[in-house]
Design a protein around this motif. Structure first.
Motif, PDB file in Angstrom:
ATOM      1  N   ARG A  35       0.827  -1.206   0.000  1.00  0.00           N
ATOM      2  CA  ARG A  35       0.000   0.000   0.000  1.00  0.00           C
ATOM      3  C   ARG A  35       0.865   1.261   0.000  1.00  0.00           C
ATOM      4  NH1 ARG A  35      -3.960  -2.797  -1.918  1.00  0.00           N
ATOM      5  NH2 ARG A  35      -4.858  -4.297  -0.468  1.00  0.00           N
ATOM      6  N   ARG A  36       0.305   2.332  -0.554  1.00  0.00           N
ATOM      7  CA  ARG A  36       1.002   3.615  -0.620  1.00  0.00           C
ATOM      8  C   ARG A  36       0.198   4.654   0.152  1.00  0.00           C
ATOM      9  NH1 ARG A  36       4.332   4.090  -5.234  1.00  0.00           N
ATOM     10  NH2 ARG A  36       4.704   6.207  -4.451  1.00  0.00           N
ATOM     11  N   HIS A  37       0.112   4.485   1.469  1.00  0.00           N
ATOM     12  CA  HIS A  37      -0.757   5.334   2.291  1.00  0.00           C
ATOM     13  C   HIS A  37      -0.380   6.815   2.210  1.00  0.00           C
ATOM     14  CE1 HIS A  37      -1.355   1.417   4.657  1.00  0.00           C
ATOM     15  NE2 HIS A  37      -2.458   1.647   3.990  1.00  0.00           N
ATOM     16  N   TYR A  40      -1.521   8.319  -1.127  1.00  0.00           N
ATOM     17  CA  TYR A  40      -2.963   8.519  -1.276  1.00  0.00           C
ATOM     18  C   TYR A  40      -3.505   9.585  -0.318  1.00  0.00           C
ATOM     19  CZ  TYR A  40      -3.686   4.811  -4.648  1.00  0.00           C
ATOM     20  OH  TYR A  40      -3.679   4.056  -5.799  1.00  0.00           O
ATOM     21  N   TRP A  41      -2.997   9.640   0.912  1.00  0.00           N
ATOM     22  CA  TRP A  41      -3.448  10.702   1.813  1.00  0.00           C
ATOM     23  C   TRP A  41      -3.023  12.066   1.297  1.00  0.00           C
ATOM     24  CZ3 TRP A  41      -7.233  10.521   4.976  1.00  0.00           C
ATOM     25  CH2 TRP A  41      -7.548   9.365   5.691  1.00  0.00           C
ATOM     26  N   ILE A  93      -6.092   1.401  -1.740  1.00  0.00           N
ATOM     27  CA  ILE A  93      -5.621   2.377  -0.759  1.00  0.00           C
ATOM     28  C   ILE A  93      -5.362   1.747   0.603  1.00  0.00           C
ATOM     29  CG2 ILE A  93      -6.169   4.530   0.415  1.00  0.00           C
ATOM     30  CD1 ILE A  93      -7.775   5.373  -2.024  1.00  0.00           C
ATOM     31  N   PHE A  94      -6.362   1.026   1.133  1.00  0.00           N
ATOM     32  CA  PHE A  94      -6.241   0.438   2.473  1.00  0.00           C
ATOM     33  C   PHE A  94      -6.293  -1.086   2.405  1.00  0.00           C
ATOM     34  CE2 PHE A  94      -8.467   4.547   3.004  1.00  0.00           C
ATOM     35  CZ  PHE A  94      -7.531   5.210   3.786  1.00  0.00           C
ATOM     36  N   TRP A  99     -12.686   0.128   5.006  1.00  0.00           N
ATOM     37  CA  TRP A  99     -12.115   1.464   4.824  1.00  0.00           C
ATOM     38  C   TRP A  99     -12.148   1.884   3.354  1.00  0.00           C
ATOM     39  CZ3 TRP A  99      -9.123   5.174   7.754  1.00  0.00           C
ATOM     40  CH2 TRP A  99      -9.248   5.006   9.124  1.00  0.00           C
ATOM     41  N   ASN A 100     -11.858   0.964   2.481  1.00  0.00           N
ATOM     42  CA  ASN A 100     -11.908   1.286   1.055  1.00  0.00           C
ATOM     43  C   ASN A 100     -13.329   1.605   0.609  1.00  0.00           C
ATOM     44  OD1 ASN A 100      -9.158   1.029  -0.145  1.00  0.00           O
ATOM     45  ND2 ASN A 100      -9.277  -1.048   0.673  1.00  0.00           N
ATOM     46  N   SER A 103     -14.251   5.016   1.902  1.00  0.00           N
ATOM     47  CA  SER A 103     -13.495   6.022   1.144  1.00  0.00           C
ATOM     48  C   SER A 103     -14.160   6.270  -0.200  1.00  0.00           C
ATOM     49  CB  SER A 103     -12.049   5.554   0.924  1.00  0.00           C
ATOM     50  OG  SER A 103     -11.364   5.411   2.146  1.00  0.00           O
TER      51      SER A 103
END
Length: 360
Positions: A35-37, A40-41, A93-94, A99-100, A103
């Motif tokens: 993941r690339r938190h 994405y945030w 994302i998550f 959570w996805n 989102s």
């Protein structure tokens, strides 16, 4: 690769499964599925800030025709918002599915005013069997013909004239796609379509669309308000169509009864769009369509790094890997639609002639 129907026999099922398992193992070992938190945030924060600045500019400019520029900016920003929602819907994302899901609901319904449930149902069917006639909703017959297999009668009169030129009319027609996307979503969540969290979607979409329309018509004169909405929805639809169309239109079509393994199904029916970082930004990473279809839950910023791995693997296994630059891909789409439209005018047309037209 030309827009022909796939008819070649495929290897034995055991070998097909083994091929994808080998590729999947290589990709897992590469670490590209992580993941690339932070990415994405950051992207979410930047888009939220830009939308806030655009809203402020809209209020400060007031009743002026300069608001049409604001409308164009809103269209582009909402396109980027939908790319973010697309990634969340694909669990990019998550780690948590919940959570996805939430989102996607916030991004698609509350930010963009579109139904996440409607889009996810449609898009999941496309991913499962891209370009399969009778299954993929993205090639279903409507205002445009993407194939003639389910055409019961030739199109004549004004409808026939338009169909024969549908390739040239494709991009102008996309100006109506933004409105169509909103209407389709609203009809689904207020109707009987498959929606997982219907009450939440109804609340979010109602707040977003109702508040947006109220603000536009409160601040701008009626004529200017309609012009603003026309520009914003028109450019939004054009943007979405210009990004999604090059990926599959004009690629081989799969007959309803043909069985094909996952690896070849996803590679042979998809086309990548070559380009640098600007193309990645413009298309939200969907220019790496082959890689996205093979590994839909991979974070989109990692797809560029995955591309050489998949290309090399396809070359070793003699699987055609289609690529074109953006303008070339648009040309392929236009020629394919025109070829299909011409074929629809005469049910006794020679199939060899139709195939030659498709290959131009």
């Amino acid at each position: 690769m030309t827009s022909t129907t796939v008819s070649d026999a495929v290897p034995a099922r055991e070998r097909q499964v083994s091929d994808f398992a080998a590729l999947s193992r290589t990709v897992q070992e590469s670490g590209l599925m992580r993941r690339r938190h932070v990415y994405y945030w950051t992207r979410f924060a930047v888009l939220t800030a830009l939308l806030g600045l655009t809203f402020t500019a809209f209020v400060l400019i007031g009743p002026s025709w300069w608001q049409l520029v604001t409308a164009a900016v809103v269209a582009v920003l909402l396109g980027q918002v939908m790319f973010l929602g697309h990634d969340a819907a694909h669990r990019q994302i998550f780690e948590s599915g919940r959570w996805n899901d939430w989102s996607s609901l916030v991004i698609a319904n509350l930010y963009a005013g579109m139904s996440y449930g409607w889009w996810q149902h449609k898009h999941s069917r496309h991913h499962a069997k891209p370009n399969q006639i009778g299954v993929d909703p993205d090639i279903a017959t409507g205002a445009l013909l993407f194939h003639t297999e389910d055409l019961t009668a030739p199109r004549t009169g004004l409808k026939g004239w338009l169909t024969q030129r549908q390739g040239w009319l494709f991009f102008p027609l996309l100006l109506l796609e933004g409105l169509n996307l909103h209407v389709s979503g609203v009809r689904t969540i207020f109707g009987r379509g498959p929606v997982k969290r219907r009450p939440v979607e109804i609340v979010f979409v109602t707040l977003r669309l109702g508040g947006y329309l109220a603000l536009v018509f409160w601040l701008l004169p009626v004529g200017m308000a309609f012009a603003f909405l026309g520009v914003q929805l028109g450019l939004f639809g054009l943007y979405m169509g210009a990004v999604f169309a090059p990926n599959h239109k004009g690629m081989p079509l799969v007959p309803p009864d043909l069985r094909i393994d996952f690896l070849r199904r996803q590679v042979l029916m998809s086309r990548n769009v070559r380009g640098g970082r600007f193309v990645d930004l413009f298309m939200g990473g969907l220019n790496h369509q082959i890689e996205h279809h093979l590994f839909p839950s991979m974070p989109s910023p990692n797809l560029r790094r995955l591309r050489p791995i998949v290309r090399e693997f396809c070359a070793e296994h003699r699987i055609p890997y289609a690529e074109a630059n953006l303008l070339e891909s648009y040309g392929i789409v236009v020629r394919h639609l025109n070829a299909v439209g011409l074929a629809a005018r005469d049910p006794f047309q020679c199939p060899i002639t139709a195939e030659l037209r498709s290959a131009r």
